[in-house]
Design an enzyme around this catalytic site. Structure first.
Site, PDB file in Angstrom:
ATOM      1  N   ASP A 108       0.864  -1.173   0.000  1.00 22.88           N
ATOM      2  CA  ASP A 108       0.000   0.000   0.000  1.00 22.88           C
ATOM      3  C   ASP A 108       0.915   1.243   0.000  1.00 22.88           C
ATOM      4  OD1 ASP A 108      -2.157   1.703  -0.003  1.00 22.88           O
ATOM      5  OD2 ASP A 108      -3.218   0.711   1.614  1.00 22.88           O
TER       6      ASP A 108
HETATM    7  C1  NOJ Z   1      -4.046   3.948   0.212  1.00 25.16           C
HETATM    8  C2  NOJ Z   1      -5.239   3.057   0.316  1.00 25.16           C
HETATM    9  O1  NOJ Z   1      -5.179   2.292   1.514  1.00 25.16           O
HETATM   10  C3  NOJ Z   1      -5.385   2.112  -0.845  1.00 25.16           C
HETATM   11  O2  NOJ Z   1      -6.625   1.454  -0.737  1.00 25.16           O
HETATM   12  C4  NOJ Z   1      -5.284   2.854  -2.143  1.00 25.16           C
HETATM   13  O3  NOJ Z   1      -5.474   1.975  -3.218  1.00 25.16           O
HETATM   14  C5  NOJ Z   1      -3.930   3.534  -2.217  1.00 25.16           C
HETATM   15  N1  NOJ Z   1      -3.803   4.471  -1.119  1.00 25.16           N
HETATM   16  C6  NOJ Z   1      -3.714   4.269  -3.534  1.00 25.16           C
HETATM   17  O4  NOJ Z   1      -4.459   5.412  -3.560  1.00 25.16           O
END
Ligand code: NOJ
Length: 708
Positions: A239
């Site tokens: 993530d």
């Molecule tokens: C953080 C989030 O937890 C995730 O779900 C998302 O896809 C990414 N950022 C990218 O924006």
């Protein structure tokens, strides 16, 4: 490929990062995240394909969660449709619109099981139940990826967040997760396993820790479960900055150590941060990571690029794609919103309203005419210019009725009573009042958790004051989570829960209120009476002292100076009882359905075979309507305690007035399997109860025995 070029493939870089163009040319970028300008994406692809030494195209990632330009209901709302084809169609359109902008990878579906409405990200989930979640997740996957990723309009999907993020303590985002392995395997992992089996292209690790190890560094999750047990050979991305965050968690003390931990746990590609770019080469030289592992990770990344057909053509020609938010897309969004709304209350059959039933209808509330807010959370690319609001739609549908409008509150959290007089004035002058209340979009989603999940601001006060006028009162709630509405529900005649319904929420809601459509949504998540009941979910265990009406003692019924006593002594709250406000699976219709004659084709099923469980459903009302027929089972005695009920099947059927249908579920004994105390997956012989009905409290019951 040089080691540097291989590591380059493992780096996903944000569109705003300095030197992006040079880095792409130098082969130091495998993927770009968040670029949505098709010309810029084509330019980046050109640099990658024509100007980098190896000519490897880019993965272009974006959060396309519930639509791109045409916004569908939030995922939790889509889950309330209990309709895989609606979910699949929404994802197909989202993929098509996003692909037309040059995006080839979405970070969806989000399939974290969540049983905590305080958690803002519950809005992005498919609800509390593993079976409902996994069936809808596979449908969403089908919409995004289709049967061939290389076909135009298909984009790679991403199962996230691996794993158990939805169990963040106290519903506070990013918080600690402690879930015993048996619960992990029986509740949180099944949707991920199902979508891995169905061919999802990518997985994303969670921000959160699980039982002491941050998921991004969890060799158990990322290698043992995902790669070894499930044989997943797609791409695994971290993530956003979750690799350097390993040091903030307190697992590592530098980006370099964090890179080694994440790498050795199994992360192929780092999102946004640069621990891999900065340290993998050194780690390789120092023997802390192996080149064979680098090769395996790069293989996962390149395979996806081949599957997407990027080596044949990395460029996007917008002329190959239909216009965004075209009539067909808007109609699908309207249909999805219709299917998602849940009718929670309808006293004296106030709904549906007839379009010409009243001389004057007062429409009141901050969410009646707010195009932006109805789209909900996580809509970076959603465009409110395409939205049709409830007020607009009601005006259109009720052309012969006087529709008065007062916002009453500027926004859902407002504490200003300035608009109350106007709202009360138009309510007083109207024959019927329709309130549009709830939460603004920003109150749910990532990092937007709430400890109090009542209607925010002074909306409850407004409802009390309008209710005192005694007019027929309809409450439409738009929200990203279940709200605790116990204190106001008795004051309104009807409640339609619309979640955040998306671009076409207005026409969908108007069509439902005025009977052009009949509600068929069912709750994908339990609604608590009070936040203190959380976590509350239907698949709870029985405990040694289950609560029931006979054991419940209300706090007000306890004598003053009561001596120590054993009345009650069951698993309940003195001030909230043991039941929720609305159970999982609940949702009313304008018609009524009668369930009868539940039966199995045999009272015995042998391991490895299938049992048929069926019942008759009759529409005993006056509207043609859809009903979600639900099957629950209970494994009565097992080697580990099992939930009192588990959803094992559902079917959405349409019935005309007076029409009956037999709905049959074929349940293979594999469906009865669970992970036992040794983490083995198997069904166990013994007695099973089964219920078929319209929600998780269905009482039409049969039983059967599973034998070896
Ligand atoms: C953080 C989030 O937890 C995730 O779900 C998302 O896809 C990414 N950022 C990218 O924006």
């Amino acid at each position: 490929m040089t080691v540097t070029e291989k590591i380059g493939q493992m780096c996903q870089v944000n569109r705003d990062s300095g030197n992006l163009l040079q880095a792409v040319k130098a082969g130091r970028v495998g993927s770009v995240v968040n670029e949505v300008d098709v010309d810029k994406i084509n330019h980046l692809q050109r640099l990658a394909v024509e100007e980098s030494r190896l000519g490897i195209p880019l993965l272009t990632g974006r959060d396309v969660i519930h639509g791109f330009k045409t916004i569908f209901p939030i995922p939790l709302g889509q889950a309330a449709s209990w309709n895989p084809s609606v979910v699949s169609e929404g994802a197909r359109i989202a993929a098509l619109e996003a692909a037309g902008a040059g995006i080839n990878w979405t970070f969806a579906p989000m399939i974290d099981i969540s049983r905590d409405p305080r958690w803002g990200r519950i809005a992005e989930t498919l609800g509390e139940d593993p079976y409902l979640c996994k069936t809808l997740a596979v449908a969403m996957l089908d919409g995004f990826q289709g049967d061939d990723l290389a076909k135009p309009g298909a984009i790679a999907a991403c199962a996230k967040h691996f794993a158990a993020y939805g169990a963040s303590e106290s519903g506070r985002d990013y918080n600690t997760v402690s879930v015993p392995e048996i619960e992990l395997r029986n509740v949180y992992l099944p949707p991920f396993k199902a979508i891995a089996d169905a061919g999802v292209a990518t997985f994303m690790s969670s921000f959160s820790e699980l039982n002491g190890i941050p998921a991004t560094a969890s060799e158990f999750l990322l290698t043992q479960v995902l790669r070894t047990e499930w044989q997943f050979n797609g791409l695994l991305v971290s993530d956003w900055e979750s690799i350097p965050q390993l040091s903030i968690h307190g697992l590592t003390s530098s980006d370099k150590e964090a890179a080694a931990e994440a790498f050795n746990a199994g992360i192929d590609m780092e999102m946004a941060s640069s621990a891999y770019a900065g340290h993998l080469e050194t780690l390789l030289r120092e023997g802390k990571i192996s080149e064979a592992d680098i090769d395996a990770k790069v293989r996962h990344i390149l395979r996806l690029k081949f599957q997407l057909g990027l080596f044949e053509n990395a460029y996007t020609d917008t002329a190959d794609f239909p216009a965004v938010a075209n009539a067909q897309h808007l109609d699908a969004a309207r249909h999805a919103a219709v299917q998602s709304c849940v009718l929670l209350k309808n006293d004296n059959r106030l709904l549906p309203l007839a379009p010409d039933q009243a001389n004057t209808i007062a429409v009141i509330g901050p969410l009646a005419d707010d195009a932006q807010e109805q789209m909900g959370t996580w809509v970076f690319d959603g465009d409110s210019q395409y939205c049709q609001t409830p007020l607009q739609a009601i005006r259109k549908l009720c052309a012969n009725t006087s529709i008065t409008f007062s916002k009453a509150l500027d926004y859902s959290r407002s504490k200003s009573r300035d608009g109350f007089d106007d709202a009360l004035r138009i309510a007083h002058a109207a024959d019927i009042v329709i309130l549009f209340m709830g939460e603004e979009a920003i109150l749910s989603g990532e990092a937007h958790c709430r400890a109090n999940i009542d209607l925010p601001g002074i909306q409850q006060e407004l409802i009390h004051e309008i209710a005192a006028l005694g007019k027929p009162l309809v409450l439409v709630i738009m929200a990203g989570r279940p709200l605790t509405i116990g204190s106001i529900i008795d004051q309104v005649d009807a409640v339609l829960y619309a979640w955040h319904p998306g671009t076409m929420g207005g026409p969908a809601i108007a069509d439902l209120l005025f009977g052009v459509e009949v509600p068929s949504g069912k709750l994908p998540v339990t609604f608590p009476k009070l936040v203190g009941q959380v976590p509350i979910y239907y698949a709870q265990k029985n405990t040694g002292k289950p609560a029931g009406p006979d054991t419940y003692v209300h706090i007000d019924d306890i004598a003053v100076n009561a001596p120590q006593t054993s009345f009650g002594m069951s698993s309940m709250h003195l001030d909230a009882g043991f039941a929720p406000l609305f159970p999982f699976g609940f949702g009313l219709s304008y018609t009524e359905f009668a369930y009868e004659n539940i039966r199995t084709n045999s009272n015995q099923v042998t391991m490895g075979s299938t049992i048929q469980i069926q019942a008759e459903i009759t529409n005993i009302g006056t509207f043609t309507a859809e009903e979600v027929v639900q099957l629950y089972i209970r494994d009565v005695v097992a080697s580990v305690t099992r939930p009192t009920r588990e959803l094992k099947g559902y079917k959405k059927v349409t019935l005309e007035p007076g029409q009956s249908k037999t709905v049959r579920f074929d349940i293979h004994t594999d469906e009865l399997a669970f992970h036992n105390r040794n983490m083995e997956l198997s069904a166990e012989p013994g007695l099973f109860h089964a219920w078929i009905g319209s929600d998780s409290t269905a009482d039409l019951k049969t039983e059967f025995t599973l034998s070896d």
